[in-house]
Design a protein around this motif. Sequence first.
Motif, PDB file in Angstrom:
ATOM      1  N   CYS A  32       0.820  -1.221   0.000  1.00 26.21           N
ATOM      2  CA  CYS A  32       0.000   0.000   0.000  1.00 26.21           C
ATOM      3  C   CYS A  32       0.851   1.268   0.000  1.00 26.21           C
ATOM      4  CB  CYS A  32      -0.981  -0.004   1.171  1.00 26.21           C
ATOM      5  SG  CYS A  32      -0.204   0.147   2.790  1.00 26.21           S
ATOM      6  N   GLN A  33       2.126   1.145   0.370  1.00 29.03           N
ATOM      7  CA  GLN A  33       3.020   2.311   0.350  1.00 29.03           C
ATOM      8  C   GLN A  33       3.230   2.833  -1.078  1.00 29.03           C
ATOM      9  OE1 GLN A  33       4.374   3.620   3.302  1.00 29.03           O
ATOM     10  NE2 GLN A  33       3.098   2.108   4.316  1.00 29.03           N
ATOM     11  N   ASP A  34       2.998   1.974  -2.073  1.00 30.66           N
ATOM     12  CA  ASP A  34       3.194   2.366  -3.472  1.00 30.66           C
ATOM     13  C   ASP A  34       2.017   3.143  -4.037  1.00 30.66           C
ATOM     14  OD1 ASP A  34       5.628   1.046  -3.436  1.00 30.66           O
ATOM     15  OD2 ASP A  34       4.762  -0.829  -4.171  1.00 30.66           O
ATOM     16  N   TYR A  35       0.919   3.211  -3.295  1.00 21.80           N
ATOM     17  CA  TYR A  35      -0.275   3.899  -3.780  1.00 21.80           C
ATOM     18  C   TYR A  35      -0.250   5.360  -3.349  1.00 21.80           C
ATOM     19  CZ  TYR A  35      -2.440  -0.442  -5.303  1.00 21.80           C
ATOM     20  OH  TYR A  35      -2.728  -1.608  -5.966  1.00 21.80           O
ATOM     21  N   GLN A  36      -0.643   6.238  -4.254  1.00 18.49           N
ATOM     22  CA  GLN A  36      -0.680   7.673  -3.961  1.00 18.49           C
ATOM     23  C   GLN A  36      -2.115   8.084  -3.629  1.00 18.49           C
ATOM     24  OE1 GLN A  36       2.238   9.503  -3.983  1.00 18.49           O
ATOM     25  NE2 GLN A  36       3.131   7.485  -4.336  1.00 18.49           N
ATOM     26  N   SER A  38      -4.666  10.487  -1.681  1.00 17.92           N
ATOM     27  CA  SER A  38      -4.653  11.823  -1.087  1.00 17.92           C
ATOM     28  C   SER A  38      -5.047  11.756   0.383  1.00 17.92           C
ATOM     29  CB  SER A  38      -5.627  12.740  -1.828  1.00 17.92           C
ATOM     30  OG  SER A  38      -6.963  12.349  -1.556  1.00 17.92           O
ATOM     31  N   LYS A  39      -4.660  12.778   1.124  1.00 11.97           N
ATOM     32  CA  LYS A  39      -4.977  12.840   2.555  1.00 11.97           C
ATOM     33  C   LYS A  39      -6.493  12.825   2.758  1.00 11.97           C
ATOM     34  CE  LYS A  39      -3.403  15.080   6.723  1.00 11.97           C
ATOM     35  NZ  LYS A  39      -2.534  16.091   7.310  1.00 11.97           N
ATOM     36  N   LYS A  59      -7.006   1.183  -5.211  1.00  8.67           N
ATOM     37  CA  LYS A  59      -6.680   1.810  -6.486  1.00  8.67           C
ATOM     38  C   LYS A  59      -7.764   2.813  -6.907  1.00  8.67           C
ATOM     39  CE  LYS A  59      -4.252   0.619 -10.669  1.00  8.67           C
ATOM     40  NZ  LYS A  59      -3.119   1.437 -10.224  1.00  8.67           N
ATOM     41  N   GLU A  62      -7.026   6.180  -5.503  1.00 12.40           N
ATOM     42  CA  GLU A  62      -5.700   6.726  -5.783  1.00 12.40           C
ATOM     43  C   GLU A  62      -5.784   7.997  -6.616  1.00 12.40           C
ATOM     44  OE1 GLU A  62      -1.403   4.813  -6.938  1.00 12.40           O
ATOM     45  OE2 GLU A  62      -3.156   4.027  -7.946  1.00 12.40           O
ATOM     46  N   GLU A  63      -4.907   8.935  -6.322  1.00 13.16           N
ATOM     47  CA  GLU A  63      -4.825  10.182  -7.097  1.00 13.16           C
ATOM     48  C   GLU A  63      -3.670  10.039  -8.076  1.00 13.16           C
ATOM     49  OE1 GLU A  63      -5.920  13.756  -5.591  1.00 13.16           O
ATOM     50  OE2 GLU A  63      -7.617  12.572  -4.939  1.00 13.16           O
ATOM     51  N   ILE A  64      -3.981  10.091  -9.352  1.00  9.55           N
ATOM     52  CA  ILE A  64      -2.921   9.881 -10.352  1.00  9.55           C
ATOM     53  C   ILE A  64      -2.551  11.193 -11.025  1.00  9.55           C
ATOM     54  CG2 ILE A  64      -2.294   8.623 -12.446  1.00  9.55           C
ATOM     55  CD1 ILE A  64      -4.367   6.483 -11.447  1.00  9.55           C
TER      56      ILE A  64
END
Length: 64
Positions: A32-36, A38-39, A59, A62-64
């Motif tokens: 999960c550390q690889d996923y971006q 948002s707060k 996923k 996730e914010e891409i």
Amino acid sequence: GWNDITLDDSKLKKCPECGNFFTCTTDGDCWCQDYQVSKKNMMFLMKKYEDCICPKCLKKYEEI
């Protein structure tokens, strides 16, 4: 027995969003550390669920 076997420090968890099983690495070096995420989305997920969700569901946030 079968229950005594762990994958490193991994735990099998059931996703509260979709019900699929997935592994969670408890030593802090998890997938999960690889996923971006948002707060704002992370706060939403922490309010909605008491535990982690699976890679497929995470996923979606996730914010891409």
